[in-house]
Design a protein around this motif. Structure first.
Motif, mmCIF file in Angstrom:
data_model
loop_
_atom_site.group_PDB
_atom_site.id
_atom_site.type_symbol
_atom_site.label_atom_id
_atom_site.label_comp_id
_atom_site.label_asym_id
_atom_site.label_seq_id
_atom_site.Cartn_x
_atom_site.Cartn_y
_atom_site.Cartn_z
ATOM 1 N N ILE A 45 -20.248 45.917 16.968
ATOM 2 C CA ILE A 45 -19.485 47.043 16.864
ATOM 3 C C ILE A 45 -20.032 48.126 15.925
ATOM 4 C CG2 ILE A 45 -17.179 48.202 16.578
ATOM 5 C CD1 ILE A 45 -16.096 45.746 17.432
ATOM 6 N N LEU A 46 -20.386 47.909 14.801
ATOM 7 C CA LEU A 46 -20.867 48.736 13.964
ATOM 8 C C LEU A 46 -22.230 49.247 14.161
ATOM 9 C CD1 LEU A 46 -21.043 49.930 11.017
ATOM 10 C CD2 LEU A 46 -21.891 47.965 10.231
ATOM 11 N N ALA A 47 -23.282 48.568 14.655
ATOM 12 C CA ALA A 47 -24.609 48.992 14.961
ATOM 13 C C ALA A 47 -24.476 49.912 16.505
ATOM 14 C CB ALA A 47 -25.360 47.621 15.491
ATOM 15 N N PHE A 48 -23.496 49.319 17.312
ATOM 16 C CA PHE A 48 -23.118 50.207 18.598
ATOM 17 C C PHE A 48 -22.829 51.700 18.133
ATOM 18 C CE2 PHE A 48 -20.705 51.731 22.188
ATOM 19 C CZ PHE A 48 -21.755 51.781 23.073
ATOM 20 N N ILE A 49 -21.903 51.677 17.051
ATOM 21 C CA ILE A 49 -21.376 53.204 16.635
ATOM 22 C C ILE A 49 -22.539 53.805 16.087
ATOM 23 C CG2 ILE A 49 -19.893 54.011 14.973
ATOM 24 C CD1 ILE A 49 -17.947 51.923 15.623
ATOM 25 N N LEU A 50 -23.352 53.125 15.208
ATOM 26 C CA LEU A 50 -24.507 53.863 14.687
ATOM 27 C C LEU A 50 -25.475 54.291 15.678
ATOM 28 C CD1 LEU A 50 -24.723 51.587 11.507
ATOM 29 C CD2 LEU A 50 -24.247 53.828 11.796
ATOM 30 N N GLU A 51 -25.970 53.430 16.547
ATOM 31 C CA GLU A 51 -26.574 53.838 17.892
ATOM 32 C C GLU A 51 -26.161 54.933 18.598
ATOM 33 O OE1 GLU A 51 -28.138 49.341 18.223
ATOM 34 O OE2 GLU A 51 -26.636 49.975 19.588
ATOM 35 N N ILE A 52 -24.809 55.216 18.918
ATOM 36 C CA ILE A 52 -24.223 56.262 19.419
ATOM 37 C C ILE A 52 -24.609 57.516 18.601
ATOM 38 C CG2 ILE A 52 -22.350 57.235 19.981
ATOM 39 C CD1 ILE A 52 -21.120 54.699 20.952
ATOM 40 N N TYR A 53 -24.377 57.349 17.312
ATOM 41 C CA TYR A 53 -24.398 58.257 16.633
ATOM 42 C C TYR A 53 -26.013 58.785 16.384
ATOM 43 C CZ TYR A 53 -25.090 61.293 12.397
ATOM 44 O OH TYR A 53 -25.433 62.274 11.333
#
Length: 169
Positions: A45-53
């Protein structure tokens, strides 16, 4: 100031490689620390949020340099970033799961089931015993395609938002 398409493409690839290395480091760190299943799965989840950013940030930067932004430009950005991240991450996961700690995924699945659904533990053990590990190289390809799909969706949404903002001015 006109920035060439080739220079910005190099920038996107550089961001993608750095992001991919960060994603690999994040996952690898949580694997070797052997934290709880929730903490490990939280990294996704953390990586996905960072990837979106990261995708939104690069598209926004692309828009500032190349006005007007096209949807194709946005799609290229998201697909390249998530394609590289996915390829690096999936390759690391394959190597780790096949050669470094072949029981990692099995143990994590059992710990997760034990913690949240103890009544399903025997069924989970049976399912894991029947699992075919010979197709794991196929998983690298499929998960990389999944990353590219996510990059496409994220960049399509971000590109559309920036395109709409541009049209409304």
């Amino acid at each position: 100031m006109e920035v060439s398409q080739k220079n910005f493409l190099s920038y996107i690839v550089g961001v993608a490689i750095i992001s991919g290395i960060a994603r690999v480091a994040l996952d690898y760190l949580f694997r070797i620390l052997e934290l709880s299943p929730i903490a490990y799965y939280f990294t996704f989840i953390l990586a996905f949020i960072l990837e979106i950013y990261i995708i939104v940030f690069v598209i926004k930067k692309y828009k500032k340099l190349k006005n007007p932004l096209t949807i194709v430009d946005a799609l290229k950005t998201g697909i390249i970033i998530m394609g590289v991240i996915g390829l690096l991450y999936c390759t690391m996961a394959y190597i780790y799961d096949m050669y470094i700690d072949p029981d990692f995924q099995t143990n994590m699945t059992l710990r997760f089931t034990e913690q949240f659904s103890p009544d399903q533990l025997e069924q989970t053990k049976q399912n894991l015993a029947n699992q075919d590990r010979s197709k794991s190289y196929f998983g690298v390809i499929m998960y990389t395609i999944w990353f590219v799909f996510l990059g496409t969706v994220i960049s399509l949404i971000a590109g559309s938002v920036y395109k709409t903002k541009e049209a409304s001015k």
